[in-house]
Motif scaffolding. Sequence first.
Motif, PDB file in Angstrom:
ATOM      1  N   ALA A   1       1.153  -1.218  -0.041  1.00 28.71           N
ATOM      2  CA  ALA A   1       0.021   0.028   0.010  1.00 28.71           C
ATOM      3  C   ALA A   1       0.873   1.238   0.039  1.00 28.71           C
ATOM      4  CB  ALA A   1      -0.968   0.118   1.131  1.00 28.71           C
ATOM      5  N   GLY A   2       0.375   2.380  -0.531  1.00 28.30           N
ATOM      6  CA  GLY A   2       1.154   3.684  -0.576  1.00 28.30           C
ATOM      7  C   GLY A   2       1.602   4.287   0.996  1.00 28.30           C
ATOM      8  N   VAL A   3       2.367   5.103   0.889  1.00 27.08           N
ATOM      9  CA  VAL A   3       2.963   5.600   2.333  1.00 27.08           C
ATOM     10  C   VAL A   3       1.872   6.288   3.135  1.00 27.08           C
ATOM     11  CG1 VAL A   3       5.276   5.935   1.156  1.00 27.08           C
ATOM     12  CG2 VAL A   3       3.711   7.736   0.962  1.00 27.08           C
ATOM     13  N   HIS A   4       0.714   6.550   2.302  1.00 23.20           N
ATOM     14  CA  HIS A   4      -0.420   7.512   3.111  1.00 23.20           C
ATOM     15  C   HIS A   4      -1.475   6.543   3.448  1.00 23.20           C
ATOM     16  CE1 HIS A   4       1.504  11.401   2.323  1.00 23.20           C
ATOM     17  NE2 HIS A   4       1.669  10.845   0.891  1.00 23.20           N
ATOM     18  N   PHE A   5      -1.455   5.135   3.452  1.00 27.25           N
ATOM     19  CA  PHE A   5      -2.401   4.372   3.535  1.00 27.25           C
ATOM     20  C   PHE A   5      -2.479   4.343   4.844  1.00 27.25           C
ATOM     21  CE2 PHE A   5      -3.868  -0.136   4.587  1.00 27.25           C
ATOM     22  CZ  PHE A   5      -5.185  -0.195   3.682  1.00 27.25           C
ATOM     23  N   ASP A   6      -3.677   4.097   5.502  1.00 26.18           N
ATOM     24  CA  ASP A   6      -4.099   4.009   7.008  1.00 26.18           C
ATOM     25  C   ASP A   6      -4.227   2.661   7.355  1.00 26.18           C
ATOM     26  OD1 ASP A   6      -4.920   4.416   9.452  1.00 26.18           O
ATOM     27  OD2 ASP A   6      -6.415   5.863   8.946  1.00 26.18           O
ATOM     28  N   SER A   7      -2.884   2.060   7.896  1.00 29.50           N
ATOM     29  CA  SER A   7      -3.146   0.575   8.314  1.00 29.50           C
ATOM     30  C   SER A   7      -4.016   0.587   9.555  1.00 29.50           C
ATOM     31  CB  SER A   7      -1.773   0.137   8.423  1.00 29.50           C
ATOM     32  OG  SER A   7      -1.113   0.182   7.188  1.00 29.50           O
ATOM     33  N   ALA A   8      -4.077   1.467  10.401  1.00 25.95           N
ATOM     34  CA  ALA A   8      -4.535   1.173  11.825  1.00 25.95           C
ATOM     35  C   ALA A   8      -6.160   1.320  11.230  1.00 25.95           C
ATOM     36  CB  ALA A   8      -4.364   2.579  12.634  1.00 25.95           C
ATOM     37  N   ALA A   9      -6.619   2.006  10.327  1.00 26.51           N
ATOM     38  CA  ALA A   9      -8.123   2.079  10.031  1.00 26.51           C
ATOM     39  C   ALA A   9      -8.446   0.715   9.452  1.00 26.51           C
ATOM     40  CB  ALA A   9      -8.421   3.259   9.053  1.00 26.51           C
ATOM     41  N   LEU A  10      -7.769   0.236   8.713  1.00 23.93           N
ATOM     42  CA  LEU A  10      -7.987  -1.069   8.230  1.00 23.93           C
ATOM     43  C   LEU A  10      -7.939  -2.152   9.395  1.00 23.93           C
ATOM     44  CD1 LEU A  10      -8.382  -3.110   5.814  1.00 23.93           C
ATOM     45  CD2 LEU A  10      -5.934  -3.361   5.552  1.00 23.93           C
ATOM     46  N   GLU A  11      -7.134  -2.050  10.282  1.00 22.50           N
ATOM     47  CA  GLU A  11      -7.213  -2.831  11.392  1.00 22.50           C
ATOM     48  C   GLU A  11      -8.588  -2.661  12.211  1.00 22.50           C
ATOM     49  OE1 GLU A  11      -4.693  -3.893  15.406  1.00 22.50           O
ATOM     50  OE2 GLU A  11      -3.716  -2.671  13.683  1.00 22.50           O
ATOM     51  N   ARG A  12      -8.895  -1.501  12.462  1.00 26.84           N
ATOM     52  CA  ARG A  12     -10.080  -1.181  13.034  1.00 26.84           C
ATOM     53  C   ARG A  12     -11.350  -1.877  12.377  1.00 26.84           C
ATOM     54  NH1 ARG A  12      -7.630   3.801  13.953  1.00 26.84           N
ATOM     55  NH2 ARG A  12      -8.985   4.620  12.337  1.00 26.84           N
ATOM     56  N   ARG A  13     -11.371  -1.946  11.030  1.00 26.97           N
ATOM     57  CA  ARG A  13     -12.539  -2.051  10.161  1.00 26.97           C
ATOM     58  C   ARG A  13     -12.493  -3.624  10.331  1.00 26.97           C
ATOM     59  NH1 ARG A  13     -12.804   0.719   4.815  1.00 26.97           N
ATOM     60  NH2 ARG A  13     -14.879  -0.347   4.453  1.00 26.97           N
ATOM     61  N   LEU A  14     -11.426  -4.417  10.155  1.00 27.67           N
ATOM     62  CA  LEU A  14     -11.422  -5.666  10.269  1.00 27.67           C
ATOM     63  C   LEU A  14     -12.119  -6.358  11.550  1.00 27.67           C
ATOM     64  CD1 LEU A  14      -8.187  -6.716   8.114  1.00 27.67           C
ATOM     65  CD2 LEU A  14     -10.511  -7.128   7.508  1.00 27.67           C
ATOM     66  N   SER A  15     -11.386  -5.619  12.604  1.00 27.14           N
ATOM     67  CA  SER A  15     -11.665  -6.201  13.970  1.00 27.14           C
ATOM     68  C   SER A  15     -13.206  -6.067  14.229  1.00 27.14           C
ATOM     69  CB  SER A  15     -10.820  -5.228  15.109  1.00 27.14           C
ATOM     70  OG  SER A  15      -9.292  -5.312  14.720  1.00 27.14           O
ATOM     71  N   ALA A  16     -13.800  -5.016  13.724  1.00 21.83           N
ATOM     72  CA  ALA A  16     -15.280  -4.901  13.794  1.00 21.83           C
ATOM     73  C   ALA A  16     -16.074  -5.951  13.263  1.00 21.83           C
ATOM     74  CB  ALA A  16     -15.746  -3.412  13.241  1.00 21.83           C
ATOM     75  N   ILE A  17     -15.280  -6.878  12.457  1.00 19.32           N
ATOM     76  CA  ILE A  17     -16.339  -7.975  11.905  1.00 19.32           C
ATOM     77  C   ILE A  17     -16.657  -9.008  12.917  1.00 19.32           C
ATOM     78  CG2 ILE A  17     -16.226  -9.834   9.994  1.00 19.32           C
ATOM     79  CD1 ILE A  17     -14.546  -7.825   8.244  1.00 19.32           C
ATOM     80  N   ALA A  18     -17.764  -9.210  12.909  1.00 17.56           N
ATOM     81  CA  ALA A  18     -18.249 -10.406  13.826  1.00 17.56           C
ATOM     82  C   ALA A  18     -17.530 -11.529  14.161  1.00 17.56           C
ATOM     83  CB  ALA A  18     -19.697 -10.994  13.612  1.00 17.56           C
ATOM     84  N   ASN A  19     -17.101 -12.130  15.356  1.00 15.87           N
ATOM     85  CA  ASN A  19     -16.221 -13.127  15.378  1.00 15.87           C
ATOM     86  C   ASN A  19     -14.971 -13.244  15.211  1.00 15.87           C
ATOM     87  OD1 ASN A  19     -18.647 -14.734  16.574  1.00 15.87           O
ATOM     88  ND2 ASN A  19     -19.312 -15.091  14.451  1.00 15.87           N
ATOM     89  N   VAL A  20     -14.261 -12.108  15.113  1.00 15.14           N
ATOM     90  CA  VAL A  20     -12.839 -11.754  14.720  1.00 15.14           C
ATOM     91  C   VAL A  20     -12.060 -11.488  15.869  1.00 15.14           C
ATOM     92  CG1 VAL A  20     -11.150 -10.325  13.789  1.00 15.14           C
ATOM     93  CG2 VAL A  20     -13.091 -10.913  12.152  1.00 15.14           C
ATOM     94  N   GLU A  21     -11.246 -12.235  16.185  1.00 14.24           N
ATOM     95  CA  GLU A  21     -10.481 -12.144  17.463  1.00 14.24           C
ATOM     96  C   GLU A  21      -9.332 -11.321  17.681  1.00 14.24           C
ATOM     97  OE1 GLU A  21      -8.322 -15.006  21.166  1.00 14.24           O
ATOM     98  OE2 GLU A  21      -9.451 -15.823  19.349  1.00 14.24           O
ATOM     99  N   GLN A  22      -8.468 -11.168  16.655  1.00 17.25           N
ATOM    100  CA  GLN A  22      -7.309 -10.523  16.435  1.00 17.25           C
ATOM    101  C   GLN A  22      -7.088 -10.408  14.800  1.00 17.25           C
ATOM    102  OE1 GLN A  22      -4.484 -12.498  19.399  1.00 17.25           O
ATOM    103  NE2 GLN A  22      -3.809 -10.674  19.042  1.00 17.25           N
ATOM    104  N   VAL A  23      -6.467  -8.923  14.577  1.00 16.81           N
ATOM    105  CA  VAL A  23      -6.147  -8.458  13.290  1.00 16.81           C
ATOM    106  C   VAL A  23      -4.675  -8.293  13.112  1.00 16.81           C
ATOM    107  CG1 VAL A  23      -6.431  -7.141  11.547  1.00 16.81           C
ATOM    108  CG2 VAL A  23      -8.529  -7.854  12.913  1.00 16.81           C
TER     109      VAL A  23
END
Length: 248
Positions: A205-227
């Motif tokens: 991903a580019g230097v300005h990609f928000d990895s933290a935001a992706l992690e939060r969105r994946l973590s919000a999916i039902a039954n996900v324990e860790q990202v």
Amino acid sequence: MLHFVDALLDCAFFLYCVAHVRCMVRRSDCTETVQESFVIAARAARPYREGIGDGIGIWEAAMREHRTIRRRAARACSASALVVAIFVTFSAAAMAQAQASSSDPNEVRNWYNDPFFALSSAVKACVQPLGPRMTKAEADDDAHYRVERGTTCWLAHKCSKPNSYLYDADIAQAIRTRFKGDASLARTSLWITVQRRFVYAEGCAGVHFDSAALERRLSAIANVEQVFVRVSADPHAPPPYKTMPPSH
């Protein structure tokens, strides 16, 4: 008469456990299914009910008067669910080992069919991650640990399903649906791996990609324990994740 009722009760305990575990795995309403198992037990006794009246009526009376049925059923179902949890994981491990025994020992593949797919593909030079792929020896070595790790979630009362790997397919589908056509992934090449409710997002991903935001969105999916998000801003630099061996 007492032996007949005891036999019905023993049959009911078994059917109750089977129905309970089936409901737990399918996440359905267990009330109707468990009641259905009682009726099945009564009907199975019909050939023996001559001279003792209505077998189903006797069954229902015995169930109402048997004060210890819930405690016995709870113990039986706990044991049954544990057996099912171990069996499910062991079966998958045994299947993977069987496949491995008949294949090239150096072949690298997804022996356990864990969800692994591309979420985006804009950066053509990005190196694909290894994901859940491994050699035969690694698959053999991983079999025992998958059984142990898979059932730990249920034993700790953190999962309603008897094995944490049973969540992975639904999680993967939810990720596909959530990020389909997502503009935030326009300049990325990302692959997703899902294993026992853990999600790994790897790629470029580019230097300005928000990895933290992706992690939060994946973590919000039902039954996900860790990202775990592991991305590189330079597709030509050594990636921060494992990749396929050079020979492959």
